[in-house]
Design a protein around this motif. Sequence first.
Motif, PDB file in Angstrom:
ATOM      1  N   LEU A  12       0.824  -1.203   0.000  1.00 58.15           N
ATOM      2  CA  LEU A  12       0.000   0.000   0.000  1.00 58.15           C
ATOM      3  C   LEU A  12       0.859   1.255   0.000  1.00 58.15           C
ATOM      4  N   ALA A  13       1.923   1.249   0.806  1.00 57.07           N
ATOM      5  CA  ALA A  13       2.816   2.406   0.865  1.00 57.07           C
ATOM      6  C   ALA A  13       3.451   2.666  -0.491  1.00 57.07           C
ATOM      7  N   SER A  14       3.863   1.615  -1.166  1.00 56.16           N
ATOM      8  CA  SER A  14       4.470   1.765  -2.489  1.00 56.16           C
ATOM      9  C   SER A  14       3.498   2.396  -3.469  1.00 56.16           C
ATOM     10  N   ARG A  15       2.236   1.971  -3.400  1.00 53.97           N
ATOM     11  CA  ARG A  15       1.237   2.539  -4.310  1.00 53.97           C
ATOM     12  C   ARG A  15       0.945   4.001  -3.988  1.00 53.97           C
ATOM     13  N   LEU A  16       1.133   4.384  -2.723  1.00 49.86           N
ATOM     14  CA  LEU A  16       0.916   5.774  -2.339  1.00 49.86           C
ATOM     15  C   LEU A  16       2.143   6.650  -2.587  1.00 49.86           C
ATOM     16  N   GLY A  17       3.262   6.010  -2.934  1.00 49.39           N
ATOM     17  CA  GLY A  17       4.431   6.793  -3.319  1.00 49.39           C
ATOM     18  C   GLY A  17       5.497   6.963  -2.264  1.00 49.39           C
ATOM     19  N   PHE A  18       5.452   6.128  -1.191  1.00 46.85           N
ATOM     20  CA  PHE A  18       6.535   6.215  -0.199  1.00 46.85           C
ATOM     21  C   PHE A  18       6.961   4.813   0.195  1.00 46.85           C
ATOM     22  N   SER A  19       8.111   4.729   0.839  1.00 51.63           N
ATOM     23  CA  SER A  19       8.649   3.439   1.232  1.00 51.63           C
ATOM     24  C   SER A  19       8.336   3.156   2.690  1.00 51.63           C
ATOM     25  N   CYS A  20       7.851   1.976   2.935  1.00 49.35           N
ATOM     26  CA  CYS A  20       7.568   1.556   4.303  1.00 49.35           C
ATOM     27  C   CYS A  20       8.836   1.576   5.163  1.00 49.35           C
ATOM     28  N   ASP A  21       9.958   1.206   4.582  1.00 48.05           N
ATOM     29  CA  ASP A  21      11.205   1.100   5.346  1.00 48.05           C
ATOM     30  C   ASP A  21      11.789   2.447   5.722  1.00 48.05           C
ATOM     31  N   THR A  22      11.412   3.492   5.007  1.00 52.36           N
ATOM     32  CA  THR A  22      12.004   4.814   5.264  1.00 52.36           C
ATOM     33  C   THR A  22      10.942   5.831   5.671  1.00 52.36           C
ATOM     34  N   ALA A  23       9.832   5.357   6.230  1.00 51.78           N
ATOM     35  CA  ALA A  23       8.713   6.250   6.557  1.00 51.78           C
ATOM     36  C   ALA A  23       8.965   7.090   7.799  1.00 51.78           C
ATOM     37  N   GLY A  24      10.061   6.860   8.517  1.00 52.47           N
ATOM     38  CA  GLY A  24      10.374   7.647   9.703  1.00 52.47           C
ATOM     39  C   GLY A  24      10.176   6.849  10.972  1.00 52.47           C
ATOM     40  N   GLY A  25      10.440   7.493  12.127  1.00 54.74           N
ATOM     41  CA  GLY A  25      10.338   6.823  13.408  1.00 54.74           C
ATOM     42  C   GLY A  25       9.034   7.131  14.119  1.00 54.74           C
ATOM     43  N   LEU A  26       9.118   7.312  15.429  1.00 52.09           N
ATOM     44  CA  LEU A  26       7.931   7.621  16.207  1.00 52.09           C
ATOM     45  C   LEU A  26       7.268   8.900  15.725  1.00 52.09           C
ATOM     46  N   VAL A  27       8.072   9.864  15.277  1.00 50.63           N
ATOM     47  CA  VAL A  27       7.528  11.086  14.704  1.00 50.63           C
ATOM     48  C   VAL A  27       8.421  11.524  13.552  1.00 50.63           C
ATOM     49  N   ALA A  28       7.820  12.013  12.491  1.00 56.59           N
ATOM     50  CA  ALA A  28       8.575  12.467  11.324  1.00 56.59           C
ATOM     51  C   ALA A  28       7.950  13.754  10.802  1.00 56.59           C
ATOM     52  N   PHE A  29       8.818  14.652  10.314  1.00 57.07           N
ATOM     53  CA  PHE A  29       8.368  15.929   9.757  1.00 57.07           C
ATOM     54  C   PHE A  29       8.802  16.025   8.304  1.00 57.07           C
ATOM     55  N   ARG A  30       7.930  16.596   7.482  1.00 57.47           N
ATOM     56  CA  ARG A  30       8.223  16.783   6.061  1.00 57.47           C
ATOM     57  C   ARG A  30       7.799  18.178   5.637  1.00 57.47           C
ATOM     58  N   SER A  31       8.367  18.624   4.562  1.00 53.82           N
ATOM     59  CA  SER A  31       7.927  19.883   3.985  1.00 53.82           C
ATOM     60  C   SER A  31       6.546  19.688   3.365  1.00 53.82           C
ATOM     61  N   PRO A  32       5.612  20.609   3.593  1.00 56.39           N
ATOM     62  CA  PRO A  32       4.292  20.472   2.956  1.00 56.39           C
ATOM     63  C   PRO A  32       4.363  20.544   1.436  1.00 56.39           C
ATOM     64  N   PHE A  33       5.484  21.080   0.912  1.00 58.59           N
ATOM     65  CA  PHE A  33       5.639  21.191  -0.535  1.00 58.59           C
ATOM     66  C   PHE A  33       6.184  19.919  -1.171  1.00 58.59           C
ATOM     67  N   SER A  34       6.536  18.927  -0.332  1.00 52.22           N
ATOM     68  CA  SER A  34       7.089  17.686  -0.861  1.00 52.22           C
ATOM     69  C   SER A  34       6.094  16.532  -0.797  1.00 52.22           C
ATOM     70  N   LEU A  35       4.851  16.816  -0.448  1.00 48.17           N
ATOM     71  CA  LEU A  35       3.848  15.764  -0.319  1.00 48.17           C
ATOM     72  C   LEU A  35       3.321  15.348  -1.688  1.00 48.17           C
ATOM     73  N   GLU A  36       2.514  14.303  -1.716  1.00 49.61           N
ATOM     74  CA  GLU A  36       2.074  13.691  -2.969  1.00 49.61           C
ATOM     75  C   GLU A  36       1.350  14.678  -3.878  1.00 49.61           C
ATOM     76  N   ASN A  37       0.507  15.514  -3.312  1.00 47.90           N
ATOM     77  CA  ASN A  37      -0.158  16.567  -4.081  1.00 47.90           C
ATOM     78  C   ASN A  37      -0.574  17.685  -3.139  1.00 47.90           C
ATOM     79  N   TRP A  38      -1.016  18.809  -3.686  1.00 43.78           N
ATOM     80  CA  TRP A  38      -1.297  19.999  -2.887  1.00 43.78           C
ATOM     81  C   TRP A  38      -2.488  19.854  -1.959  1.00 43.78           C
ATOM     82  N   THR A  39      -3.353  18.874  -2.215  1.00 48.94           N
ATOM     83  CA  THR A  39      -4.538  18.732  -1.366  1.00 48.94           C
ATOM     84  C   THR A  39      -4.193  18.206   0.022  1.00 48.94           C
ATOM     85  N   LEU A  40      -3.074  17.493   0.156  1.00 49.66           N
ATOM     86  CA  LEU A  40      -2.721  16.913   1.452  1.00 49.66           C
ATOM     87  C   LEU A  40      -2.471  17.983   2.515  1.00 49.66           C
ATOM     88  N   PRO A  41      -1.606  18.978   2.261  1.00 49.93           N
ATOM     89  CA  PRO A  41      -1.417  20.013   3.290  1.00 49.93           C
ATOM     90  C   PRO A  41      -2.657  20.858   3.532  1.00 49.93           C
TER      91      PRO A  41
END
Length: 380
Positions: A12-41
Amino acid sequence: MSDLCAPTFADLASRLGFSCDTAGGLVAFRSPFSLENWTLPVLELTVIAGAVLALVYAIVRLRRHNDPTNIVVWFGAIAYLLIIEPPLYFPGPFGISEHVDTMFAHNVFTVDFLWGRLPLYIIAIYPMMATVAFEIVRTLGVFRRYGVLVGATCVGLVHHVFYEIFDHLGPQLQWWEWTLDNPMNKPFFDSVPMGSVVVFAALWPMSLAFCVQLFVGRQVDDGRTFSGGQLLWRTVVIGVMASIGTAVLPLPATIAGAVSGSTTAVGVVYALELIAVVAVAAPVLIKQWLGVRRGGTDGYTTHPAILIYAAIYLAVMTVLWATALSDYFGATNGLTSNGDPIGSLWYTVLCLVVATASVGAAAGVVARTRHVSETVTVTS
């Protein structure tokens, strides 16, 4: 964290465009401009802002009016989330993998917890939407007039219409992805499992509202006060009892599936349960709205900010739906050109109409009450 990366979730993660193995730890932060599309932020900001507003309002109600009901709704929803969600994300560590496989995966957002499983906005949507639904029903005076069970049923219906606007759009915009061949997700109502349509949209908020009003709300209405310790244990109990209620209320559908071995039977019983909620709640909400229009309310009304936020939420969801319509109408066999499943437009429109009407009804009560109050003040 590869030992927690079950094959279904990894797919499922692969189909959504991210890797399960590198999804981060207990908490992870990302730039809102790097998400799958603009609707997410946009979604993230809208929901989190609503949860913050609901919490601020709950604190104000407690401090100024000695009314802890909204605090208990807010933290009771969080308690429910912490009981229900983690086992769905990690069936292996919870020892239920032989019975429950991964049902869905959220996309990664600006703030995520638990190795990409739990976006912050999902934590926020529980208390935000529970507060909005509870406040609308409470403002219309349903709990005062009809009691705990009918009031909770009305909360379930109002929550349902707000939630389904979001629920039928998420898969198309890649906010999350359902496991299509998981028996627990079947049957589907277009892109949404019937379990989500009924259990998570209507029955869990109904269960939460029932417990909140039973253990706290009705006693506050009678003038009782609670200490901090009393509120703490009640909130924990409410989270636990609401979770149990969420298991008990869908039992007719669960039993129908076990006896018949048919997912169609499950879907039919789920639909009948939802129809029962509507049959109880809709006439009560309409009758109560007409009643307070004629005679006014003699009790609680929410702050206009809650209803203004509810209207903003509906407006944002409408805009997001509008931007998705081109791909929606271009879909073939229920899938867009990108392979994303589409939800039900007609049902979303129906829910939008009912949600808008419920906000308008509550806003009318608030406006009338404030007008009467100001008139009395001026006369005095």
